[in-house]
Design a protein around this motif. Structure first.
Motif, PDB file in Angstrom:
ATOM      1  N   UNK A 145       2.969  25.245  -4.243  1.00 56.08           N
ATOM      2  CA  UNK A 145       1.652  25.858  -4.644  1.00 56.08           C
ATOM      3  C   UNK A 145       1.377  25.674  -6.390  1.00 56.08           C
ATOM      4  N   UNK A 146       1.047  24.233  -6.268  1.00 51.05           N
ATOM      5  CA  UNK A 146       0.776  23.901  -7.630  1.00 51.05           C
ATOM      6  C   UNK A 146      -0.139  22.408  -7.781  1.00 51.05           C
ATOM      7  N   UNK A 147      -0.846  22.213  -8.634  1.00 55.40           N
ATOM      8  CA  UNK A 147      -1.729  21.075  -8.598  1.00 55.40           C
ATOM      9  C   UNK A 147      -0.790  19.818  -8.935  1.00 55.40           C
ATOM     10  N   UNK A 148      -1.300  18.754  -8.408  1.00 58.08           N
ATOM     11  CA  UNK A 148      -0.582  17.383  -8.527  1.00 58.08           C
ATOM     12  C   UNK A 148      -1.590  16.519  -8.739  1.00 58.08           C
ATOM     13  N   UNK A 149      -1.434  15.647  -9.861  1.00 54.44           N
ATOM     14  CA  UNK A 149      -2.715  14.600  -9.862  1.00 54.44           C
ATOM     15  C   UNK A 149      -2.614  13.823  -8.967  1.00 54.44           C
ATOM     16  N   UNK A 150      -4.008  13.467  -8.303  1.00 61.02           N
ATOM     17  CA  UNK A 150      -3.939  12.442  -7.054  1.00 61.02           C
ATOM     18  C   UNK A 150      -4.382  11.089  -7.506  1.00 61.02           C
ATOM     19  N   UNK A 190       3.462   7.095  -5.834  1.00 61.44           N
ATOM     20  CA  UNK A 190       2.768   7.715  -6.910  1.00 61.44           C
ATOM     21  C   UNK A 190       2.378   8.907  -6.651  1.00 61.44           C
ATOM     22  N   UNK A 191       1.951   9.275  -5.364  1.00 61.28           N
ATOM     23  CA  UNK A 191       1.453  10.611  -5.024  1.00 61.28           C
ATOM     24  C   UNK A 191       2.619  11.554  -4.701  1.00 61.28           C
ATOM     25  N   UNK A 192       3.691  11.103  -3.840  1.00 59.53           N
ATOM     26  CA  UNK A 192       4.599  12.231  -3.780  1.00 59.53           C
ATOM     27  C   UNK A 192       5.938  12.107  -4.168  1.00 59.53           C
ATOM     28  N   UNK A 193       6.524  10.631  -4.267  1.00 61.09           N
ATOM     29  CA  UNK A 193       7.794  10.256  -4.661  1.00 61.09           C
ATOM     30  C   UNK A 193       8.426   9.198  -3.681  1.00 61.09           C
ATOM     31  N   UNK A 194       9.706   8.581  -4.226  1.00 61.05           N
ATOM     32  CA  UNK A 194      10.301   7.616  -3.396  1.00 61.05           C
ATOM     33  C   UNK A 194      10.755   7.824  -2.099  1.00 61.05           C
ATOM     34  N   UNK A 195      10.920   8.993  -1.543  1.00 68.23           N
ATOM     35  CA  UNK A 195      11.450   9.229  -0.079  1.00 68.23           C
ATOM     36  C   UNK A 195      10.232   8.864   0.594  1.00 68.23           C
ATOM     37  N   UNK A 234       0.651  -1.139  -0.070  1.00 66.38           N
ATOM     38  CA  UNK A 234      -0.105  -0.033   0.091  1.00 66.38           C
ATOM     39  C   UNK A 234       0.891   1.304  -0.028  1.00 66.38           C
ATOM     40  N   UNK A 235       1.939   1.168   0.438  1.00 64.60           N
ATOM     41  CA  UNK A 235       2.811   2.397   0.234  1.00 64.60           C
ATOM     42  C   UNK A 235       3.448   2.584  -0.949  1.00 64.60           C
ATOM     43  N   UNK A 236       3.159   1.939  -2.108  1.00 62.01           N
ATOM     44  CA  UNK A 236       3.577   2.223  -3.391  1.00 62.01           C
ATOM     45  C   UNK A 236       2.774   3.459  -3.985  1.00 62.01           C
ATOM     46  N   UNK A 281      -3.489  10.953   4.688  1.00 61.89           N
ATOM     47  CA  UNK A 281      -4.750  11.740   4.576  1.00 61.89           C
ATOM     48  C   UNK A 281      -4.003  13.176   3.684  1.00 61.89           C
ATOM     49  N   UNK A 282      -3.004  13.498   3.888  1.00 62.46           N
ATOM     50  CA  UNK A 282      -2.337  14.728   2.860  1.00 62.46           C
ATOM     51  C   UNK A 282      -2.660  14.354   1.439  1.00 62.46           C
ATOM     52  N   UNK A 283      -2.267  13.309   1.147  1.00 58.05           N
ATOM     53  CA  UNK A 283      -2.411  12.672  -0.099  1.00 58.05           C
ATOM     54  C   UNK A 283      -3.831  12.386  -0.697  1.00 58.05           C
ATOM     55  N   UNK A 284      -4.768  12.098   0.208  1.00 53.14           N
ATOM     56  CA  UNK A 284      -5.953  11.694  -0.329  1.00 53.14           C
ATOM     57  C   UNK A 284      -6.972  13.109  -0.148  1.00 53.14           C
ATOM     58  N   UNK A 285      -6.652  13.748   0.569  1.00 54.66           N
ATOM     59  CA  UNK A 285      -7.928  15.160   0.843  1.00 54.66           C
ATOM     60  C   UNK A 285      -7.209  16.320  -0.013  1.00 54.66           C
ATOM     61  N   UNK A 286      -6.070  16.505  -0.581  1.00 52.99           N
ATOM     62  CA  UNK A 286      -5.898  17.698  -1.343  1.00 52.99           C
ATOM     63  C   UNK A 286      -4.729  17.266  -2.415  1.00 52.99           C
ATOM     64  N   UNK A 287      -4.673  18.223  -3.316  1.00 55.45           N
ATOM     65  CA  UNK A 287      -3.943  17.774  -4.423  1.00 55.45           C
ATOM     66  C   UNK A 287      -2.527  18.516  -4.570  1.00 55.45           C
ATOM     67  N   UNK A 288      -2.129  18.903  -3.405  1.00 55.80           N
ATOM     68  CA  UNK A 288      -0.664  19.787  -3.668  1.00 55.80           C
ATOM     69  C   UNK A 288       0.417  18.741  -3.529  1.00 55.80           C
ATOM     70  N   UNK A 289       1.471  18.968  -4.322  1.00 54.04           N
ATOM     71  CA  UNK A 289       2.644  18.294  -3.985  1.00 54.04           C
ATOM     72  C   UNK A 289       3.368  18.667  -3.047  1.00 54.04           C
ATOM     73  N   UNK A 290       4.269  17.831  -2.293  1.00 59.77           N
ATOM     74  CA  UNK A 290       5.295  18.358  -1.576  1.00 59.77           C
ATOM     75  C   UNK A 290       6.572  18.012  -1.940  1.00 59.77           C
TER      76      UNK A 290
END
Length: 490
Positions: free
Chosen positions: A485-490, A109-114, A103-105, A422-431
């Motif tokens: 501050x830019x959209x990121x496809x979830x 997909x949402x943020x990156x390998x780290x 599930x950590x894959x 929660x951050x990955x699911x409830x908003x579309x911002x990248x980190x």
């Protein structure tokens, strides 16, 4: 009860697990090990998950703690039910739609390998400490009442248990665990029912009178409303909800079994069925706690105490079962204890292997050659050794009721996973992906100090299970500060 009888029982039980392992694993490939070929029967998975909910910690610690906490633990269990609804409605569709094995894959997909590795590290830390805590309770009881009789050192007895688990999970993985966990769940529940029957018979109470005595007992008080106390209802309820979401829905150990179901629909049926079954099982276990203390009162048995004179409630159930309720009750207790011994840690060896192989090393489960299979097997054995070392640390440093230690560790280690998902699911911002690990270290560190000093800082307020929510919130805020501050496809 003679220790030799238990040794014979353990040998027979182990042979049964080996038989199940052989039947389920003789044609197992790598996909059977990791995901059960996505062919598991949903109600078998649901039954098997009870053994995680009724682990050795719950089996021993919860009935004994009725003395000091009454039925307050049921507030947390009611919160679990709402948490399982969230898992079925939000998390299972997310995992199935992405066809995930780990599930950590999703975090990659949402943020990156780290972020993926951060989630996996906290899962491994959480499951390693949680499983070690559960096994520590059981191994301690077996050591005191069985292995000390043969002068077997604690480290050796625990090593034998883990070696047995390695043997029957080595090949079949999840495909085997679905069936062995179902067996162990059935034996645990049967052990509780039979122990209740033995106590009722000893007190000359029928089923109706036992229910009446439990309901009318001062120890059956369930809901508590002192806002400063640890067992304040909203703390326990919503903390329990988030414990379920994190320790089941964000936990590779639990989700790997769910992801082995044939379809999303089957996985949802599994979760909903399990939520009802575990609620009933916990009510039964708490009722057993009341009956144990009624029995002790009737026969003048004292609660064990430590050197400081404080009650050691984790020893109450073993004390009664092995020394006061007769041979049949001792056999029944050890049957449940044996089942919880293996169910507490056998699956974690497989799921830790899965997460390390996929999330940390970055390998795929598809097309594994001989070298990769050897690597997977080596990781499996290494996880067993690491589990042993963690148990020995618990033996050296634990001082409180083990269920309190376990839930505190869960609040610290699962909170960062809660914040990440929660951050990955409830908003579309990248980190900023590389900053995720730092945030996930700072958030639990802050919660540790809150737990230690909240009474002085907050006018007597003491944190309980809601500390998990606070930890997740700290993580979420930290990730938001890292976000771009830019959209990121979830």
């Amino acid at each position: 009860m003679l220790p030799g009888v238990f040794v014979l029982f353990l040998a027979g039980y182990f042979l049964l697990l080996l038989l199940i392992s052989w039947l389920t694993g003789r044609k197992a490939d790598t996909q059977a090990y990791f995901i059960g070929n996505r062919n598991s029967i949903w109600y078998v998975v649901a039954i098997g998950m009870i053994s995680d909910s009724l682990s050795g910690v719950t089996y021993i610690s919860v009935p004994g703690k009725v003395q000091t906490a009454s039925f307050s633990y049921l507030q947390t269990v009611l919160g679990y039910v709402l948490g399982y609804v969230v898992i079925a409605a939000v998390l299972l569709p997310l995992y199935y739609n992405r066809n995930l094995t780990s599930i950590y894959t999703y975090l990659r997909q949402r943020f990156g390998p780290v972020s993926q590795k951060t989630g996996a590290v906290f899962f491994m830390l959480s499951r390693l400490t949680g499983s070690a805590a559960r096994l520590f309770v059981i191994a301690g009881v077996l050591q005191l009442f069985v292995f000390d009789h043969y002068k077997v050192p604690f480290a050796l007895s625990v090593s034998i248990m883990i070696a047995l688990m390695l043997v029957y999970t080595y090949r079949g993985g999840i495909k085997t665990l679905v069936w062995t966990d179902a067996l162990q769940s059935a034996l645990q529940v049967l052990a509780i029912v039979l122990t209740v029957a033995v106590i009722g018979s000893s007190l000359h109470w029928g089923p109706a009178e036992m229910v009446t005595r439990i309901v009318n007992s001062e120890k059956s008080a369930t809901f508590f409303w002192d806002w400063r106390a640890v067992n304040f209802f909203p703390k326990d309820f919503f903390g329990g909800m988030m414990i379920a979401v994190t320790m089941t829905g964000l936990d590779q150990n639990m989700m790997q079994k769910n992801l082995s179901c044939r379809s999303l629909s089957d996985a949802k049926k599994n979760i909903y069925t399990f939520s009802v079954l575990q609620l009933l099982a916990h009510v039964l276990l708490l009722g057993l706690g009341v009956l144990m203390y009624e029995y002790m009162k009737a026969y003048g048995i004292q609660v064990p105490v430590n050197a400081a004179g404080a009650p050691v409630t984790d020893q109450v159930f073993p004390l009664l079962a092995l020394h006061h309720l007769g041979t049949f009750a001792a056999v029944v207790f050890l049957m449940g204890l044996t089942a919880s011994t293996f169910s507490s840690a056998d699956s974690v060896l497989t799921t830790l292997t899965t997460s390390f192989y996929i999330d940390i090393l970055g390998y795929s489960t598809e097309g594994m050659g001989r070298a990769r299979r050897r690597l997977k097997n080596g990781i499996h054995i290494g996880c067993g050794i690491l589990l042993l070392l963690t148990i020995l640390l618990f033996r050296a440093f634990n001082e409180s009721a083990i269920i309190d230690t376990l839930l505190f560790l869960a609040a610290l280690t699962y909170g960062p996973m809660l914040g990440l998902f929660a951050f990955g699911i409830f908003n579309r911002r990248a980190i900023i992906d590389k900053g995720a690990f730092i945030v996930c270290l700072l958030a639990p560190a802050g919660c540790f100090f809150l737990k230690q000093y909240s009474a002085g800082w907050l006018n007597g307020y003491k944190f309980g299970h809601e500390l998990l929510i606070v930890n997740g919130l700290f993580t979420y805020i930290g990730l938001w500060l890292l976000s771009l501050r830019r959209g990121n496809p979830a």
